[in-house]
Scaffold this motif. Structure first.
Motif, PDB file in Angstrom:
ATOM      1  N   ARG A  11       0.828  -1.215   0.000  1.00  0.00           N
ATOM      2  CA  ARG A  11       0.000   0.000   0.000  1.00  0.00           C
ATOM      3  C   ARG A  11       0.862   1.265   0.000  1.00  0.00           C
ATOM      4  O   ARG A  11       0.569   2.221  -0.713  1.00  0.00           O
ATOM      5  CB  ARG A  11      -0.946   0.002   1.197  1.00  0.00           C
ATOM      6  N   LEU A  12       1.927   1.271   0.813  1.00  0.00           N
ATOM      7  CA  LEU A  12       2.824   2.430   0.840  1.00  0.00           C
ATOM      8  C   LEU A  12       3.460   2.670  -0.525  1.00  0.00           C
ATOM      9  O   LEU A  12       3.559   3.814  -0.983  1.00  0.00           O
ATOM     10  CB  LEU A  12       3.927   2.219   1.875  1.00  0.00           C
ATOM     11  N   THR A  13       3.892   1.601  -1.164  1.00  0.00           N
ATOM     12  CA  THR A  13       4.518   1.730  -2.485  1.00  0.00           C
ATOM     13  C   THR A  13       3.510   2.241  -3.508  1.00  0.00           C
ATOM     14  O   THR A  13       3.820   3.128  -4.312  1.00  0.00           O
ATOM     15  CB  THR A  13       5.116   0.387  -2.935  1.00  0.00           C
ATOM     16  N   GLN A  14       2.293   1.710  -3.472  1.00  0.00           N
ATOM     17  CA  GLN A  14       1.258   2.174  -4.399  1.00  0.00           C
ATOM     18  C   GLN A  14       0.971   3.657  -4.197  1.00  0.00           C
ATOM     19  O   GLN A  14       0.848   4.409  -5.164  1.00  0.00           O
ATOM     20  CB  GLN A  14      -0.021   1.346  -4.222  1.00  0.00           C
ATOM     21  N   GLU A  19       1.668   9.437  -5.764  1.00  0.00           N
ATOM     22  CA  GLU A  19       2.139  10.785  -5.428  1.00  0.00           C
ATOM     23  C   GLU A  19       3.322  11.233  -6.281  1.00  0.00           C
ATOM     24  O   GLU A  19       3.592  12.429  -6.381  1.00  0.00           O
ATOM     25  CB  GLU A  19       2.504  10.867  -3.947  1.00  0.00           C
ATOM     26  N   SER A  20       4.015  10.292  -6.899  1.00  0.00           N
ATOM     27  CA  SER A  20       5.183  10.660  -7.712  1.00  0.00           C
ATOM     28  C   SER A  20       4.791  11.431  -8.965  1.00  0.00           C
ATOM     29  O   SER A  20       5.613  12.135  -9.544  1.00  0.00           O
ATOM     30  CB  SER A  20       5.972   9.407  -8.114  1.00  0.00           C
ATOM     31  N   GLY A  21       3.546  11.258  -9.387  1.00  0.00           N
ATOM     32  CA  GLY A  21       3.091  11.942 -10.593  1.00  0.00           C
ATOM     33  C   GLY A  21       3.501  11.240 -11.879  1.00  0.00           C
ATOM     34  O   GLY A  21       3.154  11.675 -12.964  1.00  0.00           O
ATOM     35  N   GLN A  22       4.246  10.154 -11.761  1.00  0.00           N
ATOM     36  CA  GLN A  22       4.653   9.404 -12.953  1.00  0.00           C
ATOM     37  C   GLN A  22       3.561   8.404 -13.323  1.00  0.00           C
ATOM     38  O   GLN A  22       2.896   7.846 -12.464  1.00  0.00           O
ATOM     39  CB  GLN A  22       5.970   8.678 -12.688  1.00  0.00           C
ATOM     40  N   ASN A  23       3.405   8.194 -14.605  1.00  0.00           N
ATOM     41  CA  ASN A  23       2.414   7.239 -15.093  1.00  0.00           C
ATOM     42  C   ASN A  23       3.014   5.837 -15.018  1.00  0.00           C
ATOM     43  O   ASN A  23       3.750   5.424 -15.911  1.00  0.00           O
ATOM     44  CB  ASN A  23       2.011   7.590 -16.526  1.00  0.00           C
ATOM     45  N   VAL A  24       2.722   5.133 -13.932  1.00  0.00           N
ATOM     46  CA  VAL A  24       3.305   3.820 -13.688  1.00  0.00           C
ATOM     47  C   VAL A  24       2.185   2.797 -13.534  1.00  0.00           C
ATOM     48  O   VAL A  24       1.268   2.990 -12.747  1.00  0.00           O
ATOM     49  CB  VAL A  24       4.175   3.825 -12.404  1.00  0.00           C
ATOM     50  N   PRO A  51       8.014  -6.282 -17.473  1.00  0.00           N
ATOM     51  CA  PRO A  51       8.143  -5.069 -16.648  1.00  0.00           C
ATOM     52  C   PRO A  51       9.400  -4.286 -17.026  1.00  0.00           C
ATOM     53  O   PRO A  51      10.411  -4.867 -17.417  1.00  0.00           O
ATOM     54  CB  PRO A  51       8.275  -5.613 -15.224  1.00  0.00           C
ATOM     55  N   ASP A  52       9.335  -2.975 -16.887  1.00  0.00           N
ATOM     56  CA  ASP A  52      10.511  -2.133 -17.122  1.00  0.00           C
ATOM     57  C   ASP A  52      11.476  -2.223 -15.950  1.00  0.00           C
ATOM     58  O   ASP A  52      12.674  -1.977 -16.107  1.00  0.00           O
ATOM     59  CB  ASP A  52      10.099  -0.666 -17.288  1.00  0.00           C
ATOM     60  N   LEU A  53      10.936  -2.564 -14.779  1.00  0.00           N
ATOM     61  CA  LEU A  53      11.692  -2.512 -13.537  1.00  0.00           C
ATOM     62  C   LEU A  53      11.039  -3.461 -12.533  1.00  0.00           C
ATOM     63  O   LEU A  53       9.819  -3.598 -12.531  1.00  0.00           O
ATOM     64  CB  LEU A  53      11.605  -1.079 -13.013  1.00  0.00           C
ATOM     65  N   ILE A  54      11.851  -4.097 -11.700  1.00  0.00           N
ATOM     66  CA  ILE A  54      11.312  -4.962 -10.647  1.00  0.00           C
ATOM     67  C   ILE A  54      11.837  -4.468  -9.307  1.00  0.00           C
ATOM     68  O   ILE A  54      13.046  -4.318  -9.116  1.00  0.00           O
ATOM     69  CB  ILE A  54      11.719  -6.435 -10.865  1.00  0.00           C
ATOM     70  N   LEU A  55      10.897  -4.188  -8.392  1.00  0.00           N
ATOM     71  CA  LEU A  55      11.224  -3.900  -6.999  1.00  0.00           C
ATOM     72  C   LEU A  55      11.019  -5.201  -6.245  1.00  0.00           C
ATOM     73  O   LEU A  55       9.915  -5.746  -6.234  1.00  0.00           O
ATOM     74  CB  LEU A  55      10.311  -2.813  -6.428  1.00  0.00           C
ATOM     75  N   PHE A 117       8.524   7.299   1.055  1.00  0.00           N
ATOM     76  CA  PHE A 117       8.042   7.964  -0.155  1.00  0.00           C
ATOM     77  C   PHE A 117       9.198   8.564  -0.944  1.00  0.00           C
ATOM     78  O   PHE A 117       9.248   8.464  -2.164  1.00  0.00           O
ATOM     79  CB  PHE A 117       7.029   9.060   0.208  1.00  0.00           C
ATOM     80  N   ARG A 118      10.126   9.200  -0.237  1.00  0.00           N
ATOM     81  CA  ARG A 118      11.277   9.817  -0.889  1.00  0.00           C
ATOM     82  C   ARG A 118      12.142   8.759  -1.595  1.00  0.00           C
ATOM     83  O   ARG A 118      12.614   8.960  -2.697  1.00  0.00           O
ATOM     84  CB  ARG A 118      12.100  10.587   0.146  1.00  0.00           C
ATOM     85  N   SER A 119      12.324   7.612  -0.943  1.00  0.00           N
ATOM     86  CA  SER A 119      13.115   6.536  -1.558  1.00  0.00           C
ATOM     87  C   SER A 119      12.464   6.031  -2.837  1.00  0.00           C
ATOM     88  O   SER A 119      13.136   5.845  -3.855  1.00  0.00           O
ATOM     89  CB  SER A 119      13.300   5.375  -0.578  1.00  0.00           C
ATOM     90  N   ILE A 120      11.160   5.805  -2.797  1.00  0.00           N
ATOM     91  CA  ILE A 120      10.442   5.339  -3.995  1.00  0.00           C
ATOM     92  C   ILE A 120      10.537   6.400  -5.093  1.00  0.00           C
ATOM     93  O   ILE A 120      10.789   6.084  -6.261  1.00  0.00           O
ATOM     94  CB  ILE A 120       8.974   4.992  -3.678  1.00  0.00           C
TER      95      ILE A 120
END
Length: 137
Positions: A11-14, A19-24, A51-55, A117-120
């Motif tokens: 949930r935090l990551t979502q 909030e990042s404003g990026q279309n992900v 996927p472009d990226l995996i966390l 949030f800042r890290s993401i």
């Protein structure tokens, strides 16, 4: 793609992504084995978008993040996807294992909400804004 079994961290990551404003477009897998099966299926299907990226979290049910990382980085198609290990572990052994298995980077999950949030946001800005990524079909 986010591979994370903790619903709170999902949930935090979502929320951080919103909030990042990026279309992900985020795909979430909460089980390591299911993540491998999904990626294996996508890799075997030429028309599927990877996927472009995996966390990737390290501590997952059934198949842990270390095993997933080894699988991804030995697969001829999947090894091109950048994998960011996002974990609470700061153990030297985990750091050595992750980089030895060719993780693209390892980030310790902050416990503070704003720091998380800042890290993401920093991950997104670098990996989706600055870095040049391979074509994922």
């Amino acid at each position: 793609m986010l591979v994370e079994d903790n619903p709170g961290d999902v949930r935090l990551t979502q929320e951080a992504l919103r909030e990042s404003g990026q279309n992900v477009q985020l795909i979430v897998q909460m089980d390591g084995q299911e993540a491998i099966e999904l990626l294996r299926g996508k890799a075997a299907t030429p028309s599927a978008t990877l996927p472009d990226l995996i966390l990737l979290d390290l501590n997952l049910p059934r198949t842990d993040g270390r095993e997933i990382l080894l699988y991804l980085k030995t697969d001829p198609v999947l090894k091109r996807i950048p994998v960011i290990v996002l974990t609470t572990s700061i153990a030297d052994q985990d750091i050595l294992i992750c980089y030895g298995a060719h993780a693209n980077c390892m980030v310790s999950k902050p416990v503070d909400f704003d720091d998380f949030f800042r890290s993401i946001d920093n991950i997104l800005r670098f990996w989706l804004g600055t870095a040049l990524l391979p074509c994922t079909r």
